[in-house]
Design a protein around this motif. Structure first.
Motif, PDB file in Angstrom:
ATOM      1  N   UNK A 148     -20.504  46.269  13.830  1.00  0.00           N
ATOM      2  CA  UNK A 148     -22.055  46.429  13.950  1.00  0.00           C
ATOM      3  C   UNK A 148     -22.858  45.676  12.826  1.00  0.00           C
ATOM      4  N   UNK A 149     -22.461  45.695  11.724  1.00  0.00           N
ATOM      5  CA  UNK A 149     -23.047  44.772  10.683  1.00  0.00           C
ATOM      6  C   UNK A 149     -23.123  43.374  11.094  1.00  0.00           C
ATOM      7  N   UNK A 197     -20.491  56.232  14.202  1.00  0.00           N
ATOM      8  CA  UNK A 197     -20.549  54.986  13.501  1.00  0.00           C
ATOM      9  C   UNK A 197     -22.087  54.854  12.732  1.00  0.00           C
ATOM     10  N   UNK A 198     -23.051  55.398  13.344  1.00  0.00           N
ATOM     11  CA  UNK A 198     -24.381  55.285  13.022  1.00  0.00           C
ATOM     12  C   UNK A 198     -24.567  55.960  11.799  1.00  0.00           C
ATOM     13  N   UNK A 199     -23.750  57.026  11.456  1.00  0.00           N
ATOM     14  CA  UNK A 199     -23.960  57.592  10.034  1.00  0.00           C
ATOM     15  C   UNK A 199     -23.354  56.557   8.859  1.00  0.00           C
ATOM     16  N   UNK A 200     -22.416  56.013   9.139  1.00  0.00           N
ATOM     17  CA  UNK A 200     -21.747  55.205   8.409  1.00  0.00           C
ATOM     18  C   UNK A 200     -22.559  54.074   8.062  1.00  0.00           C
ATOM     19  N   UNK A 201     -23.191  53.371   9.202  1.00  0.00           N
ATOM     20  CA  UNK A 201     -24.095  52.097   9.043  1.00  0.00           C
ATOM     21  C   UNK A 201     -25.081  52.384   8.440  1.00  0.00           C
ATOM     22  N   UNK A 202     -25.762  53.438   8.384  1.00  0.00           N
ATOM     23  CA  UNK A 202     -26.919  53.886   7.607  1.00  0.00           C
ATOM     24  C   UNK A 202     -26.549  54.163   6.441  1.00  0.00           C
ATOM     25  N   UNK A 203     -25.556  54.851   5.998  1.00  0.00           N
ATOM     26  CA  UNK A 203     -25.126  54.889   4.787  1.00  0.00           C
ATOM     27  C   UNK A 203     -24.956  53.575   4.047  1.00  0.00           C
ATOM     28  N   UNK A 204     -24.091  52.599   4.627  1.00  0.00           N
ATOM     29  CA  UNK A 204     -23.923  51.360   4.094  1.00  0.00           C
ATOM     30  C   UNK A 204     -25.251  50.581   3.680  1.00  0.00           C
ATOM     31  N   UNK A 251     -23.108  50.958  -6.040  1.00  0.00           N
ATOM     32  CA  UNK A 251     -23.393  51.068  -4.594  1.00  0.00           C
ATOM     33  C   UNK A 251     -22.448  49.904  -3.919  1.00  0.00           C
ATOM     34  N   UNK A 252     -22.611  48.736  -4.606  1.00  0.00           N
ATOM     35  CA  UNK A 252     -21.570  47.624  -4.030  1.00  0.00           C
ATOM     36  C   UNK A 252     -20.166  48.096  -3.700  1.00  0.00           C
ATOM     37  N   UNK A 253     -19.573  48.600  -4.921  1.00  0.00           N
ATOM     38  CA  UNK A 253     -18.240  49.015  -4.840  1.00  0.00           C
ATOM     39  C   UNK A 253     -17.953  49.872  -3.749  1.00  0.00           C
ATOM     40  N   UNK A 254     -18.733  50.908  -3.642  1.00  0.00           N
ATOM     41  CA  UNK A 254     -18.553  51.901  -2.445  1.00  0.00           C
ATOM     42  C   UNK A 254     -18.661  51.037  -1.270  1.00  0.00           C
ATOM     43  N   UNK A 255     -19.452  50.258  -0.907  1.00  0.00           N
ATOM     44  CA  UNK A 255     -19.570  49.433   0.384  1.00  0.00           C
ATOM     45  C   UNK A 255     -18.306  48.721   0.382  1.00  0.00           C
ATOM     46  N   UNK A 256     -17.843  47.974  -0.654  1.00  0.00           N
ATOM     47  CA  UNK A 256     -16.639  47.251  -0.483  1.00  0.00           C
ATOM     48  C   UNK A 256     -15.414  48.278  -0.418  1.00  0.00           C
ATOM     49  N   UNK A 308     -19.156  40.940   4.800  1.00  0.00           N
ATOM     50  CA  UNK A 308     -19.932  41.952   5.580  1.00  0.00           C
ATOM     51  C   UNK A 308     -21.051  42.548   4.431  1.00  0.00           C
ATOM     52  N   UNK A 309     -20.187  42.847   3.098  1.00  0.00           N
ATOM     53  CA  UNK A 309     -21.001  43.304   2.119  1.00  0.00           C
ATOM     54  C   UNK A 309     -22.255  42.575   1.651  1.00  0.00           C
ATOM     55  N   UNK A 310     -21.946  41.383   1.421  1.00  0.00           N
ATOM     56  CA  UNK A 310     -23.112  40.493   1.215  1.00  0.00           C
ATOM     57  C   UNK A 310     -24.353  40.359   2.299  1.00  0.00           C
ATOM     58  N   UNK A 311     -23.831  40.506   3.547  1.00  0.00           N
ATOM     59  CA  UNK A 311     -24.876  40.684   4.701  1.00  0.00           C
ATOM     60  C   UNK A 311     -25.671  41.916   4.514  1.00  0.00           C
ATOM     61  N   UNK A 312     -25.132  42.916   4.209  1.00  0.00           N
ATOM     62  CA  UNK A 312     -25.690  44.050   3.888  1.00  0.00           C
ATOM     63  C   UNK A 312     -26.746  44.232   2.945  1.00  0.00           C
ATOM     64  N   UNK A 313     -26.278  43.551   1.679  1.00  0.00           N
ATOM     65  CA  UNK A 313     -26.901  43.430   0.451  1.00  0.00           C
ATOM     66  C   UNK A 313     -28.033  42.434   0.497  1.00  0.00           C
ATOM     67  N   UNK A 314     -27.984  41.427   1.172  1.00  0.00           N
ATOM     68  CA  UNK A 314     -28.791  40.128   0.628  1.00  0.00           C
ATOM     69  C   UNK A 314     -29.666  40.009   2.249  1.00  0.00           C
ATOM     70  N   UNK A 315     -29.207  40.595   3.430  1.00  0.00           N
ATOM     71  CA  UNK A 315     -30.018  40.248   4.740  1.00  0.00           C
ATOM     72  C   UNK A 315     -30.583  41.659   5.101  1.00  0.00           C
TER      73      UNK A 315
END
Length: 116
Positions: free
Chosen positions: A24-25, A40-47, A58-63, A72-79
């Motif tokens: 999804x991300x 999946x919606x719950x998890x995506x919103x949490x990320x 937060x970055x470590x939890x996402x990883x 994927x984590x870079x996209x979440x945090x940077x975009x």
């Protein structure tokens, strides 16, 4: 926390949800069943919320949740985090498609909303 079992054991469920969340991300849209999309919606919103916090924890939890997938984590945090900076939740949208041939499961498109 209450959750849906989705007909699989705990390890399979966590792996499946992490994989669907990664898809999804990366693609910003997936087609799946309604019950899986709701989980999946719950998890995506949490990320995305972790991305908005932006700290190391937060970055470590996402990883950890996303199987150490750094792209994927870079996209979440940077975009995604800057895109939804002014939005307080509700980053995803479910569009119902209809029943799937074969087992009759309700299929949906789960996508990230366009504008913040």
């Amino acid at each position: 926390m209450a959750y849906r079992k989705l007909g699989v054991d705990n390890k399979h469920r966590r792996s499946m949800l992490a994989t669907l969340t990664k898809q999804l991300i990366m693609n910003e849209q997936i087609e799946t069943t309604e019950t899986r999309a709701k989980e999946v919606r719950k998890m995506a919103e949490r990320m995305i919320t972790c991305g908005k916090k932006g700290d190391l924890g937060s970055r470590r939890r996402a990883l950890a949740f996303l199987h150490n997938d750094k792209k994927v984590v870079e996209k979440v945090f940077n975009e995604l985090a800057p895109r939804y900076a002014n939005r307080n939740g509700g980053y995803t949208q479910i569009i119902k498609l209809g029943e799937r041939r074969g087992d009759g499961a309700l299929t949906v498109i789960l996508k990230l909303v366009e504008e913040a």
